[in-house]
Design a protein around this motif. Structure first.
Motif, PDB file in Angstrom:
ATOM      1  N   THR A 514       0.828  -1.217   0.000  1.00 47.59           N
ATOM      2  CA  THR A 514       0.000   0.000   0.000  1.00 47.59           C
ATOM      3  C   THR A 514       0.856   1.258   0.000  1.00 47.59           C
ATOM      4  OG1 THR A 514      -0.141  -0.022   2.424  1.00 47.59           O
ATOM      5  CG2 THR A 514      -1.849  -1.205   1.206  1.00 47.59           C
ATOM      6  N   TYR A 515       2.153   1.112   0.367  1.00 45.11           N
ATOM      7  CA  TYR A 515       3.078   2.248   0.359  1.00 45.11           C
ATOM      8  C   TYR A 515       4.029   2.193  -0.834  1.00 45.11           C
ATOM      9  CZ  TYR A 515       1.503   2.407   5.196  1.00 45.11           C
ATOM     10  OH  TYR A 515       0.719   2.466   6.331  1.00 45.11           O
ATOM     11  N   GLY A 516       3.856   1.216  -1.709  1.00 42.44           N
ATOM     12  CA  GLY A 516       4.728   1.074  -2.866  1.00 42.44           C
ATOM     13  C   GLY A 516       5.437  -0.274  -2.854  1.00 42.44           C
ATOM     14  N   TRP A 517       5.836  -0.727  -4.039  1.00 40.70           N
ATOM     15  CA  TRP A 517       6.428  -2.054  -4.175  1.00 40.70           C
ATOM     16  C   TRP A 517       7.892  -2.105  -3.759  1.00 40.70           C
ATOM     17  CZ3 TRP A 517       3.486  -6.140  -4.607  1.00 40.70           C
ATOM     18  CH2 TRP A 517       2.202  -6.010  -5.144  1.00 40.70           C
ATOM     19  N   HIS A 518       8.566  -0.957  -3.662  1.00 41.18           N
ATOM     20  CA  HIS A 518       9.966  -0.976  -3.250  1.00 41.18           C
ATOM     21  C   HIS A 518      10.116  -1.575  -1.847  1.00 41.18           C
ATOM     22  CE1 HIS A 518      10.469   1.581  -6.724  1.00 41.18           C
ATOM     23  NE2 HIS A 518      11.794   1.557  -6.558  1.00 41.18           N
ATOM     24  N   GLY A 519       9.220  -1.184  -0.958  1.00 44.01           N
ATOM     25  CA  GLY A 519       9.289  -1.701   0.402  1.00 44.01           C
ATOM     26  C   GLY A 519       9.088  -3.203   0.455  1.00 44.01           C
ATOM     27  N   VAL A 520       8.263  -3.736  -0.448  1.00 38.82           N
ATOM     28  CA  VAL A 520       8.021  -5.177  -0.479  1.00 38.82           C
ATOM     29  C   VAL A 520       9.306  -5.924  -0.811  1.00 38.82           C
ATOM     30  CG1 VAL A 520       6.785  -7.028  -1.670  1.00 38.82           C
ATOM     31  CG2 VAL A 520       5.595  -4.911  -1.081  1.00 38.82           C
ATOM     32  N   PHE A 521      10.024  -5.454  -1.804  1.00 39.18           N
ATOM     33  CA  PHE A 521      11.236  -6.164  -2.213  1.00 39.18           C
ATOM     34  C   PHE A 521      12.369  -5.995  -1.205  1.00 39.18           C
ATOM     35  CE2 PHE A 521       8.966  -6.301  -6.204  1.00 39.18           C
ATOM     36  CZ  PHE A 521       9.314  -7.553  -6.685  1.00 39.18           C
ATOM     37  N   TYR A 522      12.440  -4.883  -0.520  1.00 40.27           N
ATOM     38  CA  TYR A 522      13.427  -4.757   0.555  1.00 40.27           C
ATOM     39  C   TYR A 522      13.096  -5.733   1.694  1.00 40.27           C
ATOM     40  CZ  TYR A 522      14.945  -0.518  -1.828  1.00 40.27           C
ATOM     41  OH  TYR A 522      15.418   0.372  -2.753  1.00 40.27           O
ATOM     42  N   PHE A 523      11.815  -5.928   1.922  1.00 39.49           N
ATOM     43  CA  PHE A 523      11.369  -6.909   2.911  1.00 39.49           C
ATOM     44  C   PHE A 523      11.780  -8.325   2.492  1.00 39.49           C
ATOM     45  CE2 PHE A 523       7.775  -9.918   3.663  1.00 39.49           C
ATOM     46  CZ  PHE A 523       7.954 -10.113   5.029  1.00 39.49           C
ATOM     47  N   LEU A 524      11.655  -8.641   1.212  1.00 37.75           N
ATOM     48  CA  LEU A 524      12.039  -9.963   0.715  1.00 37.75           C
ATOM     49  C   LEU A 524      13.548 -10.164   0.799  1.00 37.75           C
ATOM     50  CD1 LEU A 524       9.715 -10.280  -2.434  1.00 37.75           C
ATOM     51  CD2 LEU A 524       9.310 -11.076  -0.099  1.00 37.75           C
ATOM     52  N   ILE A 525      14.305  -9.125   0.502  1.00 36.90           N
ATOM     53  CA  ILE A 525      15.768  -9.222   0.607  1.00 36.90           C
ATOM     54  C   ILE A 525      16.179  -9.491   2.051  1.00 36.90           C
ATOM     55  CG2 ILE A 525      17.913  -7.881   0.441  1.00 36.90           C
ATOM     56  CD1 ILE A 525      16.704  -6.527  -2.043  1.00 36.90           C
ATOM     57  N   ALA A 526      15.558  -8.780   2.991  1.00 34.80           N
ATOM     58  CA  ALA A 526      15.866  -8.996   4.407  1.00 34.80           C
ATOM     59  C   ALA A 526      15.534 -10.429   4.824  1.00 34.80           C
ATOM     60  CB  ALA A 526      15.097  -7.997   5.267  1.00 34.80           C
ATOM     61  N   SER A 527      14.438 -10.982   4.300  1.00 35.94           N
ATOM     62  CA  SER A 527      14.072 -12.360   4.622  1.00 35.94           C
ATOM     63  C   SER A 527      15.116 -13.345   4.107  1.00 35.94           C
ATOM     64  CB  SER A 527      12.703 -12.693   4.015  1.00 35.94           C
ATOM     65  OG  SER A 527      11.682 -11.873   4.563  1.00 35.94           O
ATOM     66  N   GLN A 528      15.668 -13.088   2.933  1.00 37.69           N
ATOM     67  CA  GLN A 528      16.710 -13.970   2.400  1.00 37.69           C
ATOM     68  C   GLN A 528      17.968 -13.930   3.274  1.00 37.69           C
ATOM     69  OE1 GLN A 528      14.909 -15.885   0.341  1.00 37.69           O
ATOM     70  NE2 GLN A 528      16.381 -15.770  -1.310  1.00 37.69           N
ATOM     71  N   VAL A 529      18.304 -12.747   3.775  1.00 40.99           N
ATOM     72  CA  VAL A 529      19.480 -12.612   4.636  1.00 40.99           C
ATOM     73  C   VAL A 529      19.285 -13.405   5.935  1.00 40.99           C
ATOM     74  CG1 VAL A 529      20.855 -10.986   5.986  1.00 40.99           C
ATOM     75  CG2 VAL A 529      20.152 -10.391   3.662  1.00 40.99           C
TER      76      VAL A 529
END
Length: 601
Positions: A514-529
């Protein structure tokens, strides 16, 4: 065709004990074993009346049958999960300018429709409250489904080990199909209550959770523990194939009558449930064949000294743990007749070395995977010019990359014996691919397709490896083979924990979107780490294991240097650069807490 070649392909009675070309295999025994007639389904009784090629042994025919059945069963499971992610774009449309107005409404009703729905009249209530409101509701549905799936899987694993797997998987597929159809009936019955969708997702998730604790033990029963990675890497492509077919089938009706997007997959999985009842053979012993692991162990009297079980999950340089003592005892009596199997508790499954690490890792890995599963069609539609059906078709490209990733992960794991390291490398490589999804968004379909294939490869590889080969390896530990039945419980614990991640991942992604897709992918990157960090201890153990193995080979090489100078070892030509593994295994062994002892060759 020569006479010998023609003889090779002659048909023989199905129950003929002659093994054909598989006579060298321990599974192709000519000694008949007692069957369990009550456990042989009706379809198999008819199937056994057909002749089989003499080039295939009985065990080979049954293995092919189980491989194909379980593969298509889980294709059907995933096919029935896919529709909601596809129809989201139709249930909550923000632009209705290209949709024809209803013809059967009065002018007053039409005016009221256009005024109250703010231009999104073509959305399906209760999802027509705007982009933010619809994403929150979809996130709640995704969370309900995945959380109930995780809870259902844990309970299903406990039940699966205490009941007939054939009846269990058959009942689970039929019920999962019924609730998939129940979802689609909202369209035909014109139901607009949000609670209806919640109930459908809740029970649909519970019965979807019956699949994995059933099909993994079936594969383990028939294929044993040898070279699991490549077998399961290929077999696990059912996940991506099911997602692709689900996206394509649901996309056919998404713009016309989205109810069929649920009904047709539901009918398919129900049909597979009926097939399971008539054709699934739970284990080789039911049809008079030996269990693969028992057969292999009974023919192998050499003590295992270089096992992954020892070097990776337990430290060989420390005093023996209780688990190692149990394993040593199991090697002594491996050839003894198997006793009645008993299930283990959840706590016993959790305490198996490696289960906690891989469970936590899978939590974050599935959070990433299922974010793509539920939200990728929406992401593609909002960031490109693709429509509803094209968005569904393009989302299938991610799963095509996942098929490649699962096979590569399994093959490399078999070759190296380092499942944790293989997963760790893929987690590292997934990070830049996810960042490129943010950096190059909207750069055209060729770029998008390339990124989806690469991202699917690195995201799905660890997920596929952990849920299949790793779960089976941990559930068939040497100390468990003789008198326990742990595979379904271990698979349920590991994948159940991962499914909790698949509940929270899409929920967080939906709220962040709801705030933009950039935040979603940063969230996914953090999950991979974080997933990578969960495996650091096991990666360290694997690397140290490889170093110890290399040092052992070098030590044996140095001990045999005088023989190598003469160019022969025991009358056998040997390379001057090293020894083959068979020679090393005969000339060295680990004793006294892992210290090397060399013996003359």
């Amino acid at each position: 065709m020569t006479g010998s070649a023609a003889k090779q392909y002659l048909a023989v009675p199905f129950d003929d004990a002659r093994p054909g070309n598989s006579s060298s295999s321990p599974m192709a025994t000519s000694t008949p074993l007692p069957e369990n007639p009550a456990a042989i389904p009706y379809g198999i009784r008819l199937f056994r009346r057909l002749p089989r090629p003499s080039c295939l042994s009985r065990i080979a025919v049954y293995r092919i049958l189980i491989l194909l059945l379980t593969y298509f069963f889980y294709v059907a499971y995933h096919l029935a999960r896919r529709p909601l992610g596809v129809v989201k774009n139709v249930l909550a449309q923000t632009d209705c300018s290209n949709v024809s107005l209803p013809q059967n409404l009065s002018p007053c009703d039409l005016e009221d429709l256009l005024r109250n729905r703010n231009g999104s009249w073509c959305s399906w209530e209760p999802f027509g409250g705007g982009d933010v409101d619809s994403k929150k509701k979809f996130s709640a549905l995704d969370f309900t489904y995945r959380f109930s799936y995780a809870a259902g899987m844990i309970v299903a694993g406990h039940i699966a080990e205490r009941t007939d797997l054939r009846l269990f998987v058959s009942f689970g597929m039929v019920m999962a199909g019924m609730f998939a159809i129940f979802n689609g009936m909202a369209y035909f019955w014109e139901i607009h209550a949000f609670s209806f969708f919640v109930v459908a997702q809740l029970f649909g998730g519970i019965f979807q959770g019956t699949g994995w604790p059933a099909v993994v033990p079936l594969m383990g029963n028939w294929f044993g523990k040898k070279r699991l990675g490549i077998i399961f890497g290929i077999w696990n492509s059912h996940t991506s194939v099911g997602n692709i077919l689900g996206a394509v089938i649901a996309g056919v009706w998404v713009n016309q009558a989205w109810g069929y997007s649920f009904v047709v997959p539901g009918l398919i999985i129900m049909s597979c449930g009926i097939i399971a009842y008539f054709f699934v053979v739970v284990c080789p012993e039911d049809v008079g064949l030996p269990h693969p692991d028992h057969s292999d162990e009974s023919m192998n009297t050499t003590t295992v000294t270089d096992s992954t079980d020892v070097s990776i999950y337990e430290d060989p340089t420390y005093p023996p743990t209780q688990a190692r003592k149990e394993r040593e005892q199991s090697q002594v009596d491996a050839a003894a007749p198997p006793v009645e199997k008993k299930a283990i508790t959840m706590w016993q499954a959790v305490m198996i070395p490696g289960v906690i690490e891989f469970s936590l890792c899978l939590f974050f890995s599935k959070a990433v995977y299922y974010t793509f599963f539920f939200w990728l069609p929406v992401y593609i539609k909002q960031t490109t010019t693709a429509g509803n059906q094209n968005s569904a078709d393009l989302s299938a490209v991610f799963d095509a990359g996942g098929i490649i990733g699962g096979i590569i992960a399994g093959a490399v794991s078999d070759a190296t014996g380092g499942s944790a390291t293989v997963c760790g490398v893929m987690f590292v490589l997934a990070i830049p691919s996810l960042y490129c999804m943010v950096l190059y968004v909207g750069q055209g379909f060729p770029v998008l397709i390339t990124l989806l294939v690469i991202t699917g490869l690195f995201v799905n590889g660890p997920y596929a490896l952990i849920t299949t080969a790793v779960s089976t390896d941990l559930g068939t530990r040497p100390s468990l083979v003789k008198n326990t039945h742990a595979l379904a419980t271990v698979a349920a614990v590991i994948d159940g924990m991962g499914s909790l991640g698949s509940a929270f991942g899409p929920l967080g992604a939906g709220l962040l979107s709801t705030y933009g897709w950039h935040g979603v992918f940063y969230f996914l990157i953090a999950s991979q780490v974080v997933a990578l960090l969960c495996l650091t201890r096991l990666i360290y153990r694997e690397v140290r294991h490889w170093q110890q193995k290399r040092n052992r080979k070098m030590s044996v090489f140095q001990d045999q240097q005088p023989h190598l100078l003469n160019g022969k070892l025991n009358g056998k030509s040997v390379s001057r650069t090293g020894l083959d593994d068979s020679t090393l295994d005969k000339s060295a062994s680990f004793t006294n807490g892992g210290r090397l002892q060399s013996s003359p060759v």
